[in-house]
Design a protein around this motif. Sequence first.
Motif, mmCIF file in Angstrom:
data_model
loop_
_atom_site.group_PDB
_atom_site.id
_atom_site.type_symbol
_atom_site.label_atom_id
_atom_site.label_comp_id
_atom_site.label_asym_id
_atom_site.label_seq_id
_atom_site.Cartn_x
_atom_site.Cartn_y
_atom_site.Cartn_z
ATOM 1 N N VAL B 112 54.277 45.595 39.274
ATOM 2 C CA VAL B 112 53.417 46.487 40.041
ATOM 3 C C VAL B 112 52.705 45.693 41.130
ATOM 4 O O VAL B 112 52.087 44.672 40.866
ATOM 5 N N ALA B 113 52.863 46.143 42.364
ATOM 6 C CA ALA B 113 52.139 45.531 43.485
ATOM 7 C C ALA B 113 50.968 46.431 43.804
ATOM 8 O O ALA B 113 51.150 47.549 44.277
ATOM 9 N N LEU B 114 49.778 45.963 43.504
ATOM 10 C CA LEU B 114 48.581 46.775 43.721
ATOM 11 C C LEU B 114 48.128 46.583 45.163
ATOM 12 O O LEU B 114 47.474 45.605 45.503
ATOM 13 N N ASN B 115 48.509 47.537 45.988
ATOM 14 C CA ASN B 115 48.264 47.383 47.423
ATOM 15 C C ASN B 115 46.868 47.894 47.810
ATOM 16 O O ASN B 115 46.297 48.728 47.119
ATOM 17 N N MET B 116 46.382 47.402 48.922
ATOM 18 C CA MET B 116 45.107 47.823 49.504
ATOM 19 C C MET B 116 43.942 47.498 48.593
ATOM 20 O O MET B 116 42.891 48.152 48.658
ATOM 21 N N SER B 117 44.105 46.499 47.732
ATOM 22 C CA SER B 117 42.988 46.135 46.877
ATOM 23 C C SER B 117 41.870 45.538 47.722
ATOM 24 O O SER B 117 40.702 45.580 47.337
ATOM 25 N N ASP B 118 42.237 45.016 48.905
ATOM 26 C CA ASP B 118 41.204 44.467 49.790
ATOM 27 C C ASP B 118 40.273 45.570 50.304
ATOM 28 O O ASP B 118 39.086 45.354 50.490
ATOM 29 N N VAL B 119 40.882 46.770 50.511
ATOM 30 C CA VAL B 119 40.057 47.902 50.961
ATOM 31 C C VAL B 119 39.043 48.261 49.882
ATOM 32 O O VAL B 119 37.873 48.520 50.155
ATOM 33 N N LEU B 120 39.524 48.238 48.631
ATOM 34 C CA LEU B 120 38.641 48.541 47.504
ATOM 35 C C LEU B 120 37.510 47.533 47.425
ATOM 36 O O LEU B 120 36.355 47.879 47.221
ATOM 37 N N ARG B 121 37.902 46.262 47.584
ATOM 38 C CA ARG B 121 36.906 45.197 47.485
ATOM 39 C C ARG B 121 35.832 45.412 48.538
ATOM 40 O O ARG B 121 34.653 45.254 48.299
ATOM 41 N N ARG B 123 34.936 48.178 49.662
ATOM 42 C CA ARG B 123 34.107 49.298 49.237
ATOM 43 C C ARG B 123 33.224 48.900 48.058
ATOM 44 O O ARG B 123 32.454 49.717 47.546
ATOM 45 N N GLY B 124 33.388 47.685 47.584
ATOM 46 C CA GLY B 124 32.515 47.202 46.537
ATOM 47 C C GLY B 124 33.059 47.372 45.137
ATOM 48 O O GLY B 124 32.320 47.270 44.161
ATOM 49 N N THR B 125 34.347 47.665 44.997
ATOM 50 C CA THR B 125 34.920 47.771 43.657
ATOM 51 C C THR B 125 36.105 46.843 43.523
ATOM 52 O O THR B 125 36.696 46.417 44.512
ATOM 53 N N GLU B 126 36.442 46.582 42.308
ATOM 54 C CA GLU B 126 37.614 45.766 42.085
ATOM 55 C C GLU B 126 38.314 46.285 40.840
ATOM 56 O O GLU B 126 37.670 46.703 39.885
ATOM 57 N N ILE B 127 39.624 46.287 40.877
ATOM 58 C CA ILE B 127 40.349 46.712 39.692
ATOM 59 C C ILE B 127 40.693 45.453 38.905
ATOM 60 O O ILE B 127 41.135 44.456 39.487
ATOM 61 N N LYS B 128 40.466 45.515 37.591
ATOM 62 C CA LYS B 128 40.751 44.324 36.786
ATOM 63 C C LYS B 128 42.252 44.205 36.595
ATOM 64 O O LYS B 128 42.862 44.935 35.820
ATOM 65 N N ILE B 129 42.796 43.257 37.318
ATOM 66 C CA ILE B 129 44.244 43.121 37.357
ATOM 67 C C ILE B 129 44.828 42.826 35.977
ATOM 68 O O ILE B 129 45.801 43.451 35.548
ATOM 69 N N SER B 259 36.597 55.300 40.511
ATOM 70 C CA SER B 259 35.523 56.282 40.453
ATOM 71 C C SER B 259 34.650 56.064 39.224
ATOM 72 O O SER B 259 33.458 56.323 39.264
ATOM 73 N N ALA B 260 35.252 55.575 38.138
ATOM 74 C CA ALA B 260 34.481 55.397 36.918
ATOM 75 C C ALA B 260 33.999 53.960 36.755
ATOM 76 O O ALA B 260 32.927 53.722 36.205
ATOM 77 N N ALA B 261 34.784 53.011 37.229
ATOM 78 C CA ALA B 261 34.513 51.607 36.974
ATOM 79 C C ALA B 261 33.104 51.215 37.378
ATOM 80 O O ALA B 261 32.352 50.662 36.595
ATOM 81 N N SER B 262 32.792 51.528 38.596
ATOM 82 C CA SER B 262 31.430 51.210 39.020
ATOM 83 C C SER B 262 30.986 52.396 39.858
ATOM 84 O O SER B 262 30.880 52.322 41.063
ATOM 85 N N ALA B 263 30.801 53.434 39.128
ATOM 86 C CA ALA B 263 30.635 54.741 39.742
ATOM 87 C C ALA B 263 29.706 54.732 40.945
ATOM 88 O O ALA B 263 30.073 55.183 42.019
ATOM 89 N N GLU B 264 28.543 54.174 40.732
ATOM 90 C CA GLU B 264 27.558 54.297 41.786
ATOM 91 C C GLU B 264 27.961 53.562 43.046
ATOM 92 O O GLU B 264 27.981 54.116 44.127
ATOM 93 N N LYS B 265 28.318 52.326 42.815
ATOM 94 C CA LYS B 265 28.671 51.472 43.937
ATOM 95 C C LYS B 265 29.823 52.100 44.702
ATOM 96 O O LYS B 265 29.795 52.211 45.914
ATOM 97 N N ASP B 266 30.786 52.531 43.952
ATOM 98 C CA ASP B 266 31.980 53.059 44.592
ATOM 99 C C ASP B 266 31.727 54.391 45.246
ATOM 100 O O ASP B 266 32.247 54.677 46.299
#
Lengths: 79, 763
Positions: B112-121, B123-129, B259-266
């Motif tokens: 799985v290539a998790l694309n656009m994770s930089d955009v998420l970062r 926005r202040g969130t990160e997915i735990k790879i 949306s759930a990981a860091s709800a507020e920040k995100d």
Amino acid sequence: MLKKLDTLKVGETGRIKMVGGEGRLRRRLFDMGVTPGAEVKVKKLAPLGDPMELTIRGYELTLRKAEAHLVEVEVEGNE
Amino acid sequence: MNKHFALAGNPNSGKTTLFNSLTGATAHVGNWPGVTVDKREGTYKKLAEPIDIVDLPGIYSLSPYTSEEIVSRNYILDEKPDCVIDIVDATNLERNLYLTTQLLEIDVPVVVALNMSDVLRKRGTEIKIDELSKRLGVPVVAISALKGENLDELMVAAYQACEKKREGVSVIENKDLAHLIGDVKIAFEGKEVANPLFHAVKLVELDEIETEMHPDLLPMVEAFKKTFEDDTFGSDFEALIADARYAFISQHFHDLLPSAASAEKDEKGKEKAKTTTDKIDRVLTHRVFGLIIFAAIMFLIFHFTFSENFLFTFIRIENPGVINFFTGMASEDFAIIDEATEEILGYEMIGIPSPGVWLQSWFGWFTDSLIIGKLGEVMPEAWYTSLLLDGILGGLSAVMSFIPQILLLFLFIGILEDSGYMARIAFILDRAFRRFGLSGKAFIPMLTGFGCSVPAIMATRTLEDDREKKLTIRLMTCFSCGAKAPIWALLATVGALAGFQGDVFVFTIYLGGILAAVLYAIILKFFSKDTYVSPFVMELPEYHLPQFRNVMALLWEKLKHYVIKAGTIILACTIVIWFLSNFGWNFWAYNSFVDEEFDMQWSILGTLGQGFRFFYYPLGCLEGGWTYGEDGWKYAVSIITGLIAKEDVVATMAELGLVEGAIALNAAGVYSFAAYNLFTIPCFAAIGAAHGELKGKEFWLTLAWWFGMSYVASAVLYWAIELWILAWWGGLLLTLALLGCIVWFAIVVEKRNKAAALAAKAE
């Protein structure tokens, strides 16, 4: 209360109860995330009143009213 | 043989961008669904051995809903790639993982290539790879396809994964259902079918392809279905499985979903991104202004590219040198002469030309005056000089000089495509299109048709319904392709001389094409019994700033395509035309080099053209005195060579001397000539593409339709305008009569539709 998705007003939110229709269209709706349990919000209507833009599963989906008519949603309403 | 990795993922997930970054190719990327309709291949060279990368069309699922999905499904199942790289858009994890759950069911290594994770970062969130990887059971690499981040790591992970065999796993957790799938899987294993799990799940879903291929196993599912009863879904396995997939995703990735990981920040981050798209959409898809803005955008594009009078000003300049700089085309044509003294008072310009026209005239000046002019001075007068200068260079420079305008046009189209506006156009227009038996989705191939009919015809594959596909292909010529643009640009110059605005002319051609498409669609619908309109279920991607690289890739592709075509098929045509127009039927006795009295009218081409002209009489290619004058046959020949490739029209016109102020067409002539070239057979390549998409009879009917309708439309247009010119009341009557016919026809169709709708309701 239960409503057909196409009768929802802009800005209204509901939870999908049942997806009608058949064959490929129904399959497609499922694939696009329109499944029972999903939360859906009517975002806007196209300039000519149809199709409608929805927010579902965190993205924007557009459906015609004819297709939306197949979807039954539970709306938290006080009507 | 090289190892091959397949790229699979949702539309708009950055798949093609990743493909470009990995292979260095410049495949064309657009921000709307359906850009890659067929698979494309490239090579990645940074590993120990070269790896073939196959870019599959963007899909939402492996169910056979569109032919793109079938292409991807068959590729993965039949061609057995060594690894499937599944591109997942991190900003839209939930829907993207839906496809992942299906890919996991196939016995193939998946990364799985998790694309656009930089955009998420951002926005202040990160997915735990690591977590994501553990739960999916396959390697996950966070990448940014756009910035080229982590691509080598991704390829290393894929390379390692492809060494090991992987067995498909199902995410369906419903016990009874899992049991049934297990049983069907064993049956498939018994039949020695590869990928038993995938087939088993699809059969349980009662997937069309699967039930056709394995009817023997169907009773097993049917029997089970009778015993099965779910509280919510009954025995609707299709819904059950789709639900199971989404349930798995929200259950296992709930905490990973942004949306759930860091709800507020995100919330904040996401809100911000969302509102940008919302804000733009509030204007662009506005209830009242949406359609007006769409028309205005189209007009501005043409105005910018084709206008001879950019600022709607009339200017008079005393110094020709200045004009030359502004336009590159100051000439005696624009001189204002004092009739009494015959003194030149100054030069009147129609106005300042648009950037497109300005560039085009400079480009033309460069090739005509500098290259051809200088060569003409030094080369001896001989047949080879004529072949080189009049034939090859004359024809090619006419075609090439339109490169700036074509690039400018595609710069705008590329920006619209890459920004995400194209999907909105489909959204805005769907309602209007449905009346004519088309969905707004059909407008996407049609828009591609403004670029080139060949990929556009291929893009009709994204349409689910065969009837709609056929109709869209037939209407394709109504959408003026890039190769036709030089014809309009040339005629726009003519039009400017004949007294009307070049950009308005070009705008009416494009708009007229669209209106004609609507009219033809009504006509074709009238004669078809089928009232079915395919559904319209489409994603509206978020807007993003057009990527310089993507737009440039599009321009580069167009430029390459144009130049290659000019260097091959157009070049060949110019040589043939040169020969045919300089030699008579008894070649050596009568040609322009031995006979001083040689008249092109009696060349091989001239005599053939005279014959063609009879055929084109109704379109205005008439004997002297009428619109096309004595040059009528030259127009006929240009039209014929245009059937090979539309660039040939301008090349042929240049060779036959129809370009430099020698065109004496009036409005009727300009429009009928334009209409014929617009609506007729696009080019040989498009015929090939249509042959690929349509079967037997349908293909020949389509050719006949292109040929016939262009003839009729052009003739009607010619006589209507001619009548206006000769006697305005006659023109008015004819126009009213024609409009009356159209309105009457529309009413009849509408009545029939209503009756059909009532009948459907009664049922």
